[in-house]
Enzyme design. Sequence first.
Site, short mmCIF file in Angstrom:
data_model
loop_
_atom_site.label_atom_id
_atom_site.label_comp_id
_atom_site.label_asym_id
_atom_site.label_seq_id
_atom_site.Cartn_x
_atom_site.Cartn_y
_atom_site.Cartn_z
N TYR A 32 -2.45 -2.17 -14.20
CA TYR A 32 -0.91 -1.90 -13.02
C TYR A 32 0.40 -1.72 -13.58
CZ TYR A 32 -0.19 -2.15 -18.72
OH TYR A 32 0.31 -1.72 -19.41
N LYS A 56 0.83 -1.00 -0.07
CA LYS A 56 0.67 -0.37 -0.14
C LYS A 56 0.87 0.87 -0.08
CE LYS A 56 -3.11 2.21 3.07
NZ LYS A 56 -4.49 2.31 4.01
N SER A 59 -2.13 1.27 -17.94
CA SER A 59 -1.62 1.44 -16.32
C SER A 59 -1.10 2.57 -15.38
CB SER A 59 -0.21 1.56 -17.14
OG SER A 59 0.93 1.28 -17.74
#
Length: 161
Positions: A77, A28, A44
């Site tokens: 991603y 995170k 992305s």
Amino acid sequence: MTDQSAPAMGPRAASSPAEVYRPMICGKIHRARVTDADLHYVGSVTIDADLLEAADIREGQQVDIVDINNGERLTTYTIAGPAGSGVVQLNGAAARKIGVGDLVIIMAYVSVPESRLESWQPHVVFVDRDNHIVECGSHPGRVPEDSERARELDLHSSGMN
């Protein structure tokens, strides 16, 4: 040759119970500031390689991004950006949902076997206004409350016992 570490599948699985796997946060990056957006990129999010490493997020790994400013949440991603640059750049269609300057939380997940849940610890990275690392920890609700950034944003830890 078969992978003996994989959970049992198929007809024989009934004779030996398979272990349950749960999706858990593994990395995170908390309250990063979006530095750039490129609508015409393939897709992305580009993130400073130092931040990816500290959060144990790999290039190409799926992440969820939550925009604190507008409530948007998206899945994409990662692409590693230059180390030490502080870059957090939304690319492609995501650039329409999250704006430059917005604060975001970037989260990656992994499947953890039930037998490892008690010892599971994510990699949590708290950054300053330039997306440089202030603190790394392992509790997803912990905020370094004595940091200048936490005071500036009036942040407090949650879920801490």
